[in-house]
Design a protein around this motif. Structure first.
Motif, PDB file in Angstrom:
ATOM      1  N   ILE A  54      -2.275   1.743  -4.706  1.00 44.25           N
ATOM      2  CA  ILE A  54      -1.726   3.102  -4.638  1.00 44.25           C
ATOM      3  C   ILE A  54      -2.886   4.079  -4.560  1.00 44.25           C
ATOM      4  CG2 ILE A  54      -0.344   4.870  -5.791  1.00 44.25           C
ATOM      5  CD1 ILE A  54       1.406   2.701  -6.950  1.00 44.25           C
ATOM      6  N   LEU A  55      -2.879   4.864  -3.507  1.00 44.46           N
ATOM      7  CA  LEU A  55      -3.864   5.926  -3.294  1.00 44.46           C
ATOM      8  C   LEU A  55      -3.123   7.249  -3.443  1.00 44.46           C
ATOM      9  CD1 LEU A  55      -6.684   6.889  -2.395  1.00 44.46           C
ATOM     10  CD2 LEU A  55      -5.907   6.639  -0.033  1.00 44.46           C
ATOM     11  N   PRO A  56      -3.195   7.866  -4.628  1.00 45.56           N
ATOM     12  CA  PRO A  56      -2.405   9.082  -4.855  1.00 45.56           C
ATOM     13  C   PRO A  56      -2.759  10.231  -3.914  1.00 45.56           C
ATOM     14  CG  PRO A  56      -3.124   8.171  -6.939  1.00 45.56           C
ATOM     15  CD  PRO A  56      -3.847   7.417  -5.854  1.00 45.56           C
ATOM     16  N   VAL A  57      -4.057  10.433  -3.642  1.00 45.45           N
ATOM     17  CA  VAL A  57      -4.476  11.560  -2.796  1.00 45.45           C
ATOM     18  C   VAL A  57      -5.427  11.048  -1.724  1.00 45.45           C
ATOM     19  CG1 VAL A  57      -5.509  13.851  -2.722  1.00 45.45           C
ATOM     20  CG2 VAL A  57      -4.272  13.130  -4.765  1.00 45.45           C
ATOM     21  N   PHE A  58      -4.945  11.006  -0.507  1.00 48.47           N
ATOM     22  CA  PHE A  58      -5.755  10.544   0.620  1.00 48.47           C
ATOM     23  C   PHE A  58      -6.710  11.653   1.073  1.00 48.47           C
ATOM     24  CE2 PHE A  58      -5.811   7.205   3.909  1.00 48.47           C
ATOM     25  CZ  PHE A  58      -6.675   7.789   4.809  1.00 48.47           C
ATOM     26  N   ASN A  59      -6.180  12.840   1.287  1.00 48.50           N
ATOM     27  CA  ASN A  59      -6.961  13.977   1.786  1.00 48.50           C
ATOM     28  C   ASN A  59      -7.494  14.778   0.592  1.00 48.50           C
ATOM     29  OD1 ASN A  59      -7.950  16.284   3.010  1.00 48.50           O
ATOM     30  ND2 ASN A  59      -6.025  16.840   3.999  1.00 48.50           N
ATOM     31  N   VAL A  60      -8.516  14.243  -0.046  1.00 52.54           N
ATOM     32  CA  VAL A  60      -9.005  14.836  -1.298  1.00 52.54           C
ATOM     33  C   VAL A  60      -9.599  16.223  -1.107  1.00 52.54           C
ATOM     34  CG1 VAL A  60      -9.294  12.650  -2.513  1.00 52.54           C
ATOM     35  CG2 VAL A  60     -11.165  13.517  -1.102  1.00 52.54           C
ATOM     36  N   ASP A  61     -10.279  16.464   0.004  1.00 49.03           N
ATOM     37  CA  ASP A  61     -10.871  17.782   0.237  1.00 49.03           C
ATOM     38  C   ASP A  61      -9.798  18.847   0.456  1.00 49.03           C
ATOM     39  OD1 ASP A  61     -13.402  16.661   0.057  1.00 49.03           O
ATOM     40  OD2 ASP A  61     -13.681  16.543   2.235  1.00 49.03           O
ATOM     41  N   GLY A  62      -8.859  18.549   1.326  1.00 48.04           N
ATOM     42  CA  GLY A  62      -7.795  19.512   1.603  1.00 48.04           C
ATOM     43  C   GLY A  62      -6.927  19.767   0.380  1.00 48.04           C
ATOM     44  N   TYR A  63      -6.620  18.709  -0.362  1.00 53.36           N
ATOM     45  CA  TYR A  63      -5.804  18.846  -1.571  1.00 53.36           C
ATOM     46  C   TYR A  63      -6.511  19.738  -2.591  1.00 53.36           C
ATOM     47  CZ  TYR A  63      -2.949  17.385  -5.581  1.00 53.36           C
ATOM     48  OH  TYR A  63      -2.121  17.371  -6.680  1.00 53.36           O
ATOM     49  N   SER A  64      -7.797  19.511  -2.801  1.00 53.56           N
ATOM     50  CA  SER A  64      -8.567  20.352  -3.727  1.00 53.56           C
ATOM     51  C   SER A  64      -8.589  21.801  -3.262  1.00 53.56           C
ATOM     52  CB  SER A  64      -9.997  19.825  -3.860  1.00 53.56           C
ATOM     53  OG  SER A  64     -10.005  18.584  -4.495  1.00 53.56           O
ATOM     54  N   TYR A  65      -8.710  21.995  -1.963  1.00 54.87           N
ATOM     55  CA  TYR A  65      -8.755  23.352  -1.399  1.00 54.87           C
ATOM     56  C   TYR A  65      -7.440  24.097  -1.627  1.00 54.87           C
ATOM     57  CZ  TYR A  65      -9.542  27.067   2.027  1.00 54.87           C
ATOM     58  OH  TYR A  65      -9.701  28.287   2.655  1.00 54.87           O
ATOM     59  N   TRP A 105       0.855  -1.194   0.000  1.00 55.64           N
ATOM     60  CA  TRP A 105       0.000   0.000   0.000  1.00 55.64           C
ATOM     61  C   TRP A 105       0.882   1.232   0.000  1.00 55.64           C
ATOM     62  CZ3 TRP A 105      -5.184   1.137  -0.113  1.00 55.64           C
ATOM     63  CH2 TRP A 105      -5.559   2.420   0.276  1.00 55.64           C
ATOM     64  N   LEU A 106       0.649   2.131  -0.952  1.00 60.05           N
ATOM     65  CA  LEU A 106       1.310   3.439  -0.994  1.00 60.05           C
ATOM     66  C   LEU A 106       0.228   4.503  -1.022  1.00 60.05           C
ATOM     67  CD1 LEU A 106       3.933   2.788  -3.835  1.00 60.05           C
ATOM     68  CD2 LEU A 106       4.334   2.690  -1.383  1.00 60.05           C
ATOM     69  N   ASP A 107       0.382   5.529  -0.197  1.00 61.48           N
ATOM     70  CA  ASP A 107      -0.571   6.633  -0.267  1.00 61.48           C
ATOM     71  C   ASP A 107       0.165   7.956  -0.181  1.00 61.48           C
ATOM     72  OD1 ASP A 107      -0.231   7.251   2.576  1.00 61.48           O
ATOM     73  OD2 ASP A 107      -1.645   5.648   2.999  1.00 61.48           O
ATOM     74  N   GLY A 108      -0.491   8.975  -0.638  1.00 59.61           N
ATOM     75  CA  GLY A 108       0.072  10.319  -0.607  1.00 59.61           C
ATOM     76  C   GLY A 108      -1.028  11.328  -0.359  1.00 59.61           C
ATOM     77  N   GLY A 109      -0.625  12.555  -0.193  1.00 55.85           N
ATOM     78  CA  GLY A 109      -1.605  13.612  -0.016  1.00 55.85           C
ATOM     79  C   GLY A 109      -2.332  13.556   1.311  1.00 55.85           C
TER      80      GLY A 109
END
Length: 127
Positions: free
Chosen positions: A97-108, A53-57
């Motif tokens: 692989i989950l490129p963006v975990f925090n999708v709301d914050g990343y979009s913001y 498992w790899l994640d980011g964001g």
């Protein structure tokens, strides 16, 4: 985020025998959190492979971790079948692989009216 999501959809179409997209959750603001799951050929049909498992964001302002996951994912899939070591890695593991975990914050952090240095999720907390 939309560009990454579109790219992941393209991967699923370009590599249908390797890649599947898995919705792993929904964010506070209602965005889908999507991971890419992929693996190669198995020795047997009932073989259970170890997972990776790899994640980011996780922290939304840290843009390099989603970019790194996208880079790794793209190169692994592009090299599968032509590079012996990459092929062994993919055949031997079930990759998530989950490129963006925090999708709301990343979009913001990318929004015109957002805050580039925002770090957390966009959920509200009770004090």
């Amino acid at each position: 985020l939309e560009e990454i999501t579109e790219w992941m959809n393209t991967l699923a179409k370009d590599y249908p025998d390797l890649v599947s997209l898995v919705d792993v959750g929904t964010s506070f603001e209602g965005r889908t959190i999507t991971a890419v799951k992929f693996t190669g050929k198995s020795a047997g049909s009932n073989e259970t492979k170890p997972g990776l498992w790899l994640d980011g964001g996780i922290h939304s302002r840290e843009w390099v971790s989603p970019a790194t996951n996208v880079y790794v994912l793209g190169h692994l899939l592009a090299d599968y079948g032509s590079d012996e070591e990459t092929t062994k890695l993919i055949d031997g593991l079930e990759w998530w692989i989950l490129p963006v975990f925090n999708v709301d914050g990343y979009s913001y952090t990318w929004a015109d009216d957002g805050d580039r240095m925002w770090r957390k999720t966009r959920s509200t907390t009770s004090s």
